[in-house]
Design a protein around this motif. Structure first.
Motif, PDB file in Angstrom:
ATOM      1  N   LYS A 113       0.814  -1.222   0.000  1.00 31.22           N
ATOM      2  CA  LYS A 113       0.000   0.000   0.000  1.00 31.22           C
ATOM      3  C   LYS A 113       0.848   1.272   0.000  1.00 31.22           C
ATOM      4  N   TYR A 114       2.013   1.206   0.619  1.00 35.50           N
ATOM      5  CA  TYR A 114       2.903   2.378   0.566  1.00 35.50           C
ATOM      6  C   TYR A 114       3.336   2.625  -0.865  1.00 35.50           C
ATOM      7  N   VAL A 115       3.736   1.522  -1.503  1.00 38.83           N
ATOM      8  CA  VAL A 115       4.229   1.625  -2.879  1.00 38.83           C
ATOM      9  C   VAL A 115       3.126   2.087  -3.816  1.00 38.83           C
ATOM     10  N   ALA A 116       1.919   1.551  -3.613  1.00 35.39           N
ATOM     11  CA  ALA A 116       0.800   1.905  -4.486  1.00 35.39           C
ATOM     12  C   ALA A 116       0.528   3.404  -4.451  1.00 35.39           C
ATOM     13  N   SER A 117       0.421   3.973  -3.256  1.00 36.82           N
ATOM     14  CA  SER A 117       0.118   5.402  -3.197  1.00 36.82           C
ATOM     15  C   SER A 117       1.270   6.229  -3.748  1.00 36.82           C
ATOM     16  N   TYR A 118       2.483   5.739  -3.567  1.00 35.79           N
ATOM     17  CA  TYR A 118       3.641   6.431  -4.117  1.00 35.79           C
ATOM     18  C   TYR A 118       3.597   6.431  -5.643  1.00 35.79           C
ATOM     19  N   LEU A 119       3.175   5.323  -6.222  1.00 38.31           N
ATOM     20  CA  LEU A 119       3.100   5.226  -7.675  1.00 38.31           C
ATOM     21  C   LEU A 119       1.837   5.876  -8.242  1.00 38.31           C
ATOM     22  N   GLY A 120       0.937   6.244  -7.356  1.00 34.97           N
ATOM     23  CA  GLY A 120      -0.280   6.904  -7.803  1.00 34.97           C
ATOM     24  C   GLY A 120      -1.353   5.966  -8.306  1.00 34.97           C
ATOM     25  N   VAL A 121      -1.369   4.741  -7.762  1.00 35.80           N
ATOM     26  CA  VAL A 121      -2.429   3.800  -8.116  1.00 35.80           C
ATOM     27  C   VAL A 121      -3.018   3.191  -6.844  1.00 35.80           C
ATOM     28  N   THR A 122      -4.112   2.469  -7.008  1.00 35.34           N
ATOM     29  CA  THR A 122      -4.724   1.822  -5.848  1.00 35.34           C
ATOM     30  C   THR A 122      -4.014   0.504  -5.558  1.00 35.34           C
TER      31      THR A 122
END
Lengths: 191, 191
Positions: B171-180
């Motif tokens: 989830k950290y990576v997802a928000s960093y990449l701008g996706v869910t």
DNA sequence: TTTATTTCTTGCCTTTTGTCAAGTAGATAT
DNA sequence: ATATCTACTTGACAAAAGGCAAGAAATAAA
């Protein structure tokens, strides 16, 4: 008029330094004008302009891997315009800086900047504040790209920098917002 | 071991200054450790840490308008970690800086930084280089958000900073990449 | 003015990403 | 060991955005 009133006020608005210091700093700058569509910097050149934009609209852009022109940033009046990477690292620029409308302002060279930087403590604070300001702007842009839809980004641009939408062609704005021309055109219609 | 070898080398890799200067700068820093999941900075505090991360993994995050946690950036070892806005402008931070794994490194305060800045010309160049470096990283991130798909951004992260994907939850990576989370999970499956 | 060129819009269809909800697998706590 | 969380995955559907191509509108050039 070619006095440096605007630059002086800009400096004073950015850092708390004496009017006298600000005056000396402003006087180191040289007045220049850039014609519509002319370049302040081209790809492969080493940037040598630290430019205070007094009036007009500019943009930086580059070509992506697919050879398409991508507008990275717009610059509106009363701001410092320069290509940080090329200017500070003395390397060939990958980007162009172009005047969208006729632009007026004041510039100094890398050498002049460093002389000021070493001789005028007040200018160090100014220089740092400008870098911080640009960094924050870049971060906010990142945030917007992640957390806002294209429509919201467009509306935000419309409310904060309407001049851009007035003078820049749609395709510049589209690549800046990270959407295609078609998508931006459709977004605009829905408003 | 608590010597400053790593910091010293980092400084020398960033700017061309004398080993003696670099040594004096490095010695101004104080050794600290941060436990896993502990914070270097919390929302509403004024950041007072200019931190060289010798080992470990950190991130900055904040809450968006919808109250969701958004990871703004990851920091890997051998880098300067700090919240530029809060630190330099002496204002309340909107962001958190958190250790994902146990972290070790060396810090100085705002006051110590300014003392160095004014007394050690070599440190001015270092400080500027760090700001420029961070600005470039931020710009590249922007560029990636505009020109690359979520999948390409993920692949890029995987090849440049695999440690992040190893230690940070999805989830950290997802928000960093701008996706869910869902989208990232699906992207990952397809590889 | 007429022609040419660039800019912008729009329809049709595809791809990417999001939303919501359910389910699994692990880790942590009691 | 059982219950409780949290992290992650997956399915079904919806929404957002892109690709392509044809036209309209505006600008610039001849």
């Amino acid at each position: 008029m070619n006095n440096r009133e605007s630059l002086l006020n800009f400096i004073l608005s950015v850092v708390k330094i004496s009017k006298d210091d600000a005056h000396q700093i402003a006087n180191t700058f040289h007045s220049i004008e850039i014609k519509e569509k002319d370049y302040l910097l081209r790809e492969k050149e080493v940037s040598d302009d630290y430019f205070y934009l007094e009036s007009g609209l500019m943009r930086t852009f580059l070509y992506n891997l697919e050879g398409e022109e991508i507008t990275i940033d717009f610059f509106t009046e009363d701001n410092i315009v320069f290509e940080i990477t090329s200017f500070f690292n003395r390397i060939h620029s990958e980007a162009y800086i172009q005047a969208i409308t006729k632009c007026k302002g004041f510039r100094i060279s890398y050498e002049e900047l460093n002389t000021l930087f070493h001789n005028k403590p007040a200018f160090r604070d100014f220089g740092r504040a400008i870098l911080v300001k640009k960094f924050i702007a870049s971060q906010n842009r990142n945030y917007g790209m992640i957390n806002r839809t294209a429509k919201e980004r467009y509306q935000n641009l419309l409310s904060t920098k309407p001049q851009i939408l007035q003078y820049a062609p749609l395709k510049y704005v589209a690549s800046y917002l990270g959407v295609t021309d078609s998508t931006l055109s459709r977004l605009r219609k829905k408003m």
